[in-house]
Scaffold this motif. Structure first.
Motif, PDB file in Angstrom:
ATOM      1  N   SER A   1       0.799  -1.225   0.000  1.00 46.32           N
ATOM      2  CA  SER A   1       0.000   0.000   0.000  1.00 46.32           C
ATOM      3  C   SER A   1       0.833   1.276   0.000  1.00 46.32           C
ATOM      4  O   SER A   1       0.277   2.364   0.059  1.00 46.32           O
ATOM      5  CB  SER A   1      -0.941   0.009   1.218  1.00 46.32           C
ATOM      6  N   THR A   2       2.156   1.152  -0.072  1.00 46.31           N
ATOM      7  CA  THR A   2       2.996   2.359  -0.055  1.00 46.31           C
ATOM      8  C   THR A   2       3.701   2.619  -1.390  1.00 46.31           C
ATOM      9  O   THR A   2       3.781   3.768  -1.829  1.00 46.31           O
ATOM     10  CB  THR A   2       4.061   2.275   1.060  1.00 46.31           C
ATOM     11  N   LEU A   3       4.200   1.562  -2.047  1.00 46.16           N
ATOM     12  CA  LEU A   3       4.985   1.787  -3.262  1.00 46.16           C
ATOM     13  C   LEU A   3       4.140   2.309  -4.411  1.00 46.16           C
ATOM     14  O   LEU A   3       4.583   3.178  -5.179  1.00 46.16           O
ATOM     15  CB  LEU A   3       5.710   0.500  -3.662  1.00 46.16           C
ATOM     16  N   ALA A   4       2.925   1.779  -4.556  1.00 45.73           N
ATOM     17  CA  ALA A   4       2.063   2.273  -5.639  1.00 45.73           C
ATOM     18  C   ALA A   4       1.721   3.745  -5.432  1.00 45.73           C
ATOM     19  O   ALA A   4       1.699   4.538  -6.386  1.00 45.73           O
ATOM     20  CB  ALA A   4       0.790   1.441  -5.714  1.00 45.73           C
ATOM     21  N   VAL A   5       1.446   4.118  -4.182  1.00 48.28           N
ATOM     22  CA  VAL A   5       1.112   5.512  -3.878  1.00 48.28           C
ATOM     23  C   VAL A   5       2.321   6.417  -4.079  1.00 48.28           C
ATOM     24  O   VAL A   5       2.206   7.533  -4.604  1.00 48.28           O
ATOM     25  CB  VAL A   5       0.569   5.625  -2.436  1.00 48.28           C
ATOM     26  N   MET A   6       3.495   5.954  -3.665  1.00 49.37           N
ATOM     27  CA  MET A   6       4.706   6.747  -3.882  1.00 49.37           C
ATOM     28  C   MET A   6       4.962   6.966  -5.370  1.00 49.37           C
ATOM     29  O   MET A   6       5.288   8.071  -5.812  1.00 49.37           O
ATOM     30  CB  MET A   6       5.906   6.055  -3.240  1.00 49.37           C
ATOM     31  N   ALA A   7       4.811   5.896  -6.164  1.00 47.52           N
ATOM     32  CA  ALA A   7       5.065   6.008  -7.602  1.00 47.52           C
ATOM     33  C   ALA A   7       4.087   6.968  -8.272  1.00 47.52           C
ATOM     34  O   ALA A   7       4.497   7.857  -9.035  1.00 47.52           O
ATOM     35  CB  ALA A   7       4.991   4.634  -8.253  1.00 47.52           C
ATOM     36  N   ARG A   8       2.819   6.803  -7.972  1.00 53.77           N
ATOM     37  CA  ARG A   8       1.781   7.578  -8.678  1.00 53.77           C
ATOM     38  C   ARG A   8       1.602   8.978  -8.117  1.00 53.77           C
ATOM     39  O   ARG A   8       1.559   9.958  -8.863  1.00 53.77           O
ATOM     40  CB  ARG A   8       0.442   6.830  -8.603  1.00 53.77           C
ATOM     41  N   ASN A   9       1.480   9.082  -6.792  1.00 53.95           N
ATOM     42  CA  ASN A   9       1.089  10.354  -6.189  1.00 53.95           C
ATOM     43  C   ASN A   9       2.269  11.237  -5.791  1.00 53.95           C
ATOM     44  O   ASN A   9       2.167  12.457  -5.837  1.00 53.95           O
ATOM     45  CB  ASN A   9       0.203  10.115  -4.966  1.00 53.95           C
TER      46      ASN A   9
ATOM     47  N   SER B   1       4.534   1.366 -15.131  1.00 45.69           N
ATOM     48  CA  SER B   1       5.910   0.891 -15.301  1.00 45.69           C
ATOM     49  C   SER B   1       6.820   1.413 -14.195  1.00 45.69           C
ATOM     50  O   SER B   1       7.703   0.706 -13.713  1.00 45.69           O
ATOM     51  CB  SER B   1       6.445   1.329 -16.677  1.00 45.69           C
ATOM     52  N   GLY B   2       6.588   2.659 -13.792  1.00 44.77           N
ATOM     53  CA  GLY B   2       7.373   3.214 -12.688  1.00 44.77           C
ATOM     54  C   GLY B   2       7.106   2.501 -11.381  1.00 44.77           C
ATOM     55  O   GLY B   2       8.026   2.285 -10.576  1.00 44.77           O
ATOM     56  N   TYR B   3       5.863   2.129 -11.146  1.00 50.79           N
ATOM     57  CA  TYR B   3       5.521   1.343  -9.959  1.00 50.79           C
ATOM     58  C   TYR B   3       6.189  -0.022 -10.004  1.00 50.79           C
ATOM     59  O   TYR B   3       6.760  -0.492  -9.012  1.00 50.79           O
ATOM     60  CB  TYR B   3       4.000   1.208  -9.873  1.00 50.79           C
ATOM     61  N   GLY B   4       6.150  -0.661 -11.184  1.00 47.10           N
ATOM     62  CA  GLY B   4       6.798  -1.960 -11.328  1.00 47.10           C
ATOM     63  C   GLY B   4       8.291  -1.894 -11.058  1.00 47.10           C
ATOM     64  O   GLY B   4       8.870  -2.804 -10.467  1.00 47.10           O
ATOM     65  N   LEU B   5       8.932  -0.791 -11.439  1.00 47.30           N
ATOM     66  CA  LEU B   5      10.358  -0.634 -11.200  1.00 47.30           C
ATOM     67  C   LEU B   5      10.665  -0.526  -9.710  1.00 47.30           C
ATOM     68  O   LEU B   5      11.675  -1.055  -9.236  1.00 47.30           O
ATOM     69  CB  LEU B   5      10.892   0.599 -11.940  1.00 47.30           C
ATOM     70  N   LEU B   6       9.796   0.131  -8.946  1.00 44.05           N
ATOM     71  CA  LEU B   6      10.001   0.223  -7.499  1.00 44.05           C
ATOM     72  C   LEU B   6       9.924  -1.156  -6.855  1.00 44.05           C
ATOM     73  O   LEU B   6      10.737  -1.512  -5.990  1.00 44.05           O
ATOM     74  CB  LEU B   6       8.961   1.154  -6.863  1.00 44.05           C
ATOM     75  N   ILE B   7       8.944  -1.954  -7.260  1.00 42.48           N
ATOM     76  CA  ILE B   7       8.841  -3.312  -6.722  1.00 42.48           C
ATOM     77  C   ILE B   7      10.067  -4.119  -7.119  1.00 42.48           C
ATOM     78  O   ILE B   7      10.606  -4.904  -6.328  1.00 42.48           O
ATOM     79  CB  ILE B   7       7.562  -4.011  -7.226  1.00 42.48           C
ATOM     80  N   THR B   8      10.523  -3.928  -8.351  1.00 41.34           N
ATOM     81  CA  THR B   8      11.711  -4.637  -8.813  1.00 41.34           C
ATOM     82  C   THR B   8      12.944  -4.239  -8.007  1.00 41.34           C
ATOM     83  O   THR B   8      13.768  -5.090  -7.643  1.00 41.34           O
ATOM     84  CB  THR B   8      11.937  -4.359 -10.309  1.00 41.34           C
ATOM     85  N   SER B   9      13.096  -2.967  -7.706  1.00 44.16           N
ATOM     86  CA  SER B   9      14.234  -2.507  -6.908  1.00 44.16           C
ATOM     87  C   SER B   9      14.228  -3.159  -5.537  1.00 44.16           C
ATOM     88  O   SER B   9      15.262  -3.630  -5.046  1.00 44.16           O
ATOM     89  CB  SER B   9      14.195  -0.979  -6.755  1.00 44.16           C
TER      90      SER B   9
END
Length: 411
Positions: A238-246, A253-261
């Motif tokens: 519930s944090t990475l998607a919000v960080m990427a988007r908001n 794709s940016g959200y996916g990269l955070l999960i990948t990192s």
């Protein structure tokens, strides 16, 4: 390094998991993105979805541990994996047909959570049956590597797929991926499993398992630490998607990269855990405490990163630390309990590991909505660090008391 793969049954299981877990992580990324899309980017809505998916853990996980001690774990896992695959097909059908609404996603999050709550403790306690006690730590580490390799590949594929064909086909792909793990379970030789002996009636008693844990202060401390870190610190859903988007204005794709990192770090942490798999129990406890403390400190640091690129890089060491903690905690618990109690103790472990997710998800959503996307990360890291320090102090005090008691008896 991977001695557990010498076991034929475990090879079948691990092979299926590679495919199935990749599909699972694809669905998780697509599900988060679908919720944000349907809700207009609401962090609170994403928090509700996370809470609904993990709420069944509170209701079912302890009883799943009882089932694991009484019944055939392999057959239970076949049933739960089939059900989890059907959930993916259902969500995919709704999304592709254009009828998907936010409440549909909420309902399927809850249903999927019910089957996952049963699956988790059975799967955790089944590992030792496939490889035996001598290879358990190695197998747990290898499972973590598989999990985190899927965490790298899955979101990366999902990010590209969501942009190219939409979230619906990602859900369908996850449903198809469940076939791999079910096939691996069906191909196993039950005669080669290392099953525990004991009285079946006693093995099936829930209260007996809870009393067993209550009489073990070391287990109580470990389980309390697991609850604190997983509930407040490990809210990546519930944090990475919000960080990427908001916070940073990136797309799927940016959200996916955070999960990948994050997954690059957790994969590295799992590899290190596999190399440490022969260490003594005392060393595992120290590694667990250090991992929890370092994870909390690094998460706070990550939450302070000013740009998307620095935040993504900071997630790599966070992943190493969190995997060091979770792998050592899992091994400590499984190797320190009686075999006939393992299912129930792991049921309690998974209840505390996953059961706090509804609270953590709702709290993270509220904090992000009220104060900004960084606050759930900052506070989660600080609370994890505090819990690690408190756990170390309690265990040190207990060891000191035991040593003093032994010295008094000798004199």
């Amino acid at each position: 390094m991977f001695g557990s793969l010498r076991e034929r049954n475990y090879r079948y299981y691990a092979s299926g998991q590679v495919v199935s877990l990749t599909g699972t992580w694809m669905q998780r990324a697509a599900q988060d993105w679908l919720v944000l899309t349907l809700s207009g980017g609401s962090p609170a809505a994403l928090g509700v979805a996370v809470a609904l998916q993990f709420t069944p853990t509170l209701l079912l996980t302890l009883w799943a541990g009882v089932f694991a001690d009484r019944f055939d774990k392999r057959r239970i896992l076949i049933a739960t994996q089939v059900a989890l695959g059907l959930c993916g097909f259902a969500l995919g059908a709704l999304d592709l047909s254009g009828f998907a609404q936010l409440w549909h996603v909420y309902v399927l999050c809850f249903v999927l959570g019910c089957f996952a709550a049963i699956d988790a403790p059975v799967r955790q306690s089944f590992v030792v049956e496939m490889v035996g006690p001598a290879q358990l730590t190695n197998a747990v580490a290898l499972n973590s590597m598989t999990f985190n390799l899927a965490r790298i590949v899955g979101p990366a594929i999902a990010g590209v797929s969501i942009t190219a064909v939409g979230t619906g086909w990602v859900f369908v792909a996850n449903g198809l991926s469940s076939v791999a793990v079910v096939t691996g379970l069906l191909m196993m030789d039950p005669a080669r499993l290392h099953r525990a002996n004991g009285n079946s009636a006693e093995r099936g008693r829930l209260l007996a398992g809870l009393r067993y844990v209550r009489k073990r202060p070391d287990l109580v401390v470990i389980l309390a630490l697991v609850f604190c870190v997983s509930t407040f610190g490990m809210n990546f859903e519930s944090t990475l998607a919000v960080m990427a988007r908001n916070e940073f204005g990136h797309n799927a794709s940016g959200y996916g990269l955070l999960i990948t990192s994050l997954a690059v770090g957790t994969l590295s942490g799992a590899a290190l855990a596999a190399r440490r798999s022969g260490k003594r129990g005392g060393t595992r406890v120290r590694v667990m405490l250090i991992g929890a403390g370092v994870f909390g400190a690094l998460e706070v640091l990550a939450g302070m990163m000013p740009t998307y690129e620095f935040f993504a890089l900071a997630l790599v060491p966070v992943g190493v630390a969190v995997m060091t903690f979770t792998t050592s905690a899992n091994s400590n618990v499984q190797l320190s309990v009686e075999p006939t109690m393992r299912g129930r103790v792991m049921g309690l472990y998974m209840l505390l590991f996953m059961g706090g997710k509804p609270l953590g998800g709702l709290a993270s959503g509220w904090l992000a909505e009220a104060f900004g996307p960084r606050w759930p990360i900052l506070l989660g890291g600080a609370l994890s660090l505090a819990a690690a320090i408190a756990g170390a102090a309690v265990l040190a005090r207990r060891r000191s008391g035991v040593a003093e008691g032994e010295q008094v008896r000798l004199t």
